[in-house]
Design an enzyme around this catalytic site. Structure first.
Site, PDB file in Angstrom:
ATOM      1  CG  ASP A  66      -4.631 -26.272  12.015  1.00  0.00           C
ATOM      2  OD1 ASP A  66      -4.313 -25.410  12.419  1.00  0.00           O
ATOM      3  OD2 ASP A  66      -5.646 -26.283  11.144  1.00  0.00           O
ATOM      4  CG  ASP A 135      -9.148 -30.175   0.760  1.00  0.00           C
ATOM      5  OD1 ASP A 135      -9.677 -29.103   1.760  1.00  0.00           O
ATOM      6  OD2 ASP A 135      -8.403 -31.080   1.317  1.00  0.00           O
ATOM      7  CG  HIS A 137      -8.988 -28.250   4.963  1.00  0.00           C
ATOM      8  ND1 HIS A 137      -7.894 -28.567   4.019  1.00  0.00           N
ATOM      9  CD2 HIS A 137      -8.585 -27.018   5.388  1.00  0.00           C
ATOM     10  CE1 HIS A 137      -6.934 -27.750   4.221  1.00  0.00           C
ATOM     11  NE2 HIS A 137      -7.444 -26.586   4.833  1.00  0.00           N
ATOM     12  CD  GLU A 142      -6.984 -32.214   4.175  1.00  0.00           C
ATOM     13  OE1 GLU A 142      -8.015 -31.617   3.858  1.00  0.00           O
ATOM     14  OE2 GLU A 142      -5.974 -31.885   3.913  1.00  0.00           O
TER      15      GLU A 142
HETATM   16  C1  F6R Z   1      -5.440 -23.266   9.366  1.00  0.00           C
HETATM   17  C2  F6R Z   1      -6.175 -23.976   8.887  1.00  0.00           C
HETATM   18  C3  F6R Z   1      -6.750 -24.326   7.733  1.00  0.00           C
HETATM   19  C4  F6R Z   1      -6.651 -23.087   6.896  1.00  0.00           C
HETATM   20  C5  F6R Z   1      -6.934 -23.304   5.559  1.00  0.00           C
HETATM   21  C6  F6R Z   1      -7.227 -22.124   4.259  1.00  0.00           C
HETATM   22  O1  F6R Z   1      -5.108 -22.930  10.846  1.00  0.00           O
HETATM   23  O2  F6R Z   1      -6.852 -24.541   9.930  1.00  0.00           O
HETATM   24  O3  F6R Z   1      -8.077 -24.749   7.702  1.00  0.00           O
HETATM   25  O4  F6R Z   1      -7.572 -22.115   7.432  1.00  0.00           O
HETATM   26  O5  F6R Z   1      -6.240 -24.117   5.059  1.00  0.00           O
HETATM   27  O6  F6R Z   1      -5.702 -21.629   4.354  1.00  0.00           O
HETATM   28  P1  F6R Z   1      -5.463 -20.193   3.829  1.00  0.00           P
HETATM   29  O7  F6R Z   1      -6.024 -19.133   4.766  1.00  0.00           O
HETATM   30  O8  F6R Z   1      -3.969 -19.975   3.873  1.00  0.00           O
HETATM   31  O9  F6R Z   1      -5.786 -20.162   2.427  1.00  0.00           O
END
Ligand code: F6R
Length: 259
Positions: A66, A135, A137, A142
């Site tokens: 992303d 959440d 995702h 989301e």
């Molecule tokens: C990032 C992504 C998100 C993160 C998620 C957890 O490329 O796709 O899904 O993996 O927000 O973020 P962290 O690892 O910072 O807790």
């Protein structure tokens, strides 16, 4: 369901995933990786960079999950910058083989389709590294995201923007929009490896692995995948009902199987 591996520390998880990537890179130097950003995958990238002398990683190809929309690619927290700093440079990858979705507002309408085309042209992602949001995702899909979704623009939830504020300077806005591989895109990868560390992820992990399939927990989509591995530390495993079974299965898994 996913194979669940409970480890003592993020470094152990990093070493396990690095082993699998090294094995694949030896077999096929042009292996295609799906690259997550954020803090969770860092132990994987660190473990891999420590093994650079053993295996040539320069021909690996990669697709980031992303990118923020409208954030200058040169901003230190754009995922292009993060991938460059945390993955491309330390692993000695060829930057030309690593793609990040194009979050430029002028090109955003076609960026999703272009990204899907690039993944298709590369023959698809072999191993997809995933983190999980509090959440539920994965990528930036989301709650409410379709299981069939492909790369597209999404609006980040207030919770995700709060979670990610730690990466931005005080007073700086976390972008509201992102472009993310869809759940359908992620489900096409050959092997999904979802990592989660810390208590803040415990509820999301349990819902994703053991809860019902629902768009409200986008990570529950991994239950549809024939080869999904979930690697968590003790804190993130806190709410797993099947923890005893997962530990037993892992302890008796034949060595040759890897993850
Ligand atoms: C990032 C992504 C998100 C993160 C998620 C957890 O490329 O796709 O899904 O993996 O927000 O973020 P962290 O690892 O910072 O807790």
């Amino acid at each position: 369901m996913a194979e669940v591996v409970i480890v003592d520390a993020p470094e152990t998880a990093g070493a396990l995933v690095a082993d699998e990537i090294v094995r694949r890179a030896r077999q096929n130097p042009e292996t295609v990786l799906g690259l997550a950003t954020g803090s969770t995958p860092l132990p994987v990238y660190r473990a891999l960079s420590a093994r650079r002398a053993e295996v040539d990683l320069s021909r690996l190809r990669g697709f980031a999950l992303d990118e923020y929309v409208g954030l200058d690619p040169a901003h230190p927290e754009s995922y292009r910058s993060v991938i460059e700093r945390e993955v491309v440079v330390p692993l000695g990858l060829d930057a030309g083989r690593i793609r990040v979705p194009d979050g430029h507002p002028a090109r955003i309408r076609d960026a999703g389709e272009a990204y899907e085309g690039a993944i298709r042209d590369a023959g698809g992602v072999d191993l997809q590294i995933l983190g999980i949001g509090t959440d539920g995702h994965i990528g930036f899909n989301e709650p409410g995201s379709s299981f069939a979704s492909l790369t597209r623009v999404k609006t980040l939830t207030a919770q995700t923007r709060r979670d990610n504020a730690r990466f931005f300077a005080v007073g700086e806005e976390v972008p509201r929009h992102c472009i993310t591989q869809g759940l359908g895109t992620i489900l096409r990868a050959g092997h999904l490896v979802l990592l989660a560390f810390g208590e803040a992820k415990a509820a999301a992990v349990a819902a994703a692995v053991e809860g019902p399939l629902t768009a409200w927990v986008p990570a529950s989509a991994i239950q549809l995948h024939p080869r999904a591995t979930v690697i968590v530390d003790e804190a993130a495993a806190r709410d797993l009902r099947g923890a005893t079974y997962y530990r037993e299965a892992w302890a008796h898994k034949p060595d040759w199987q890897g993850i």
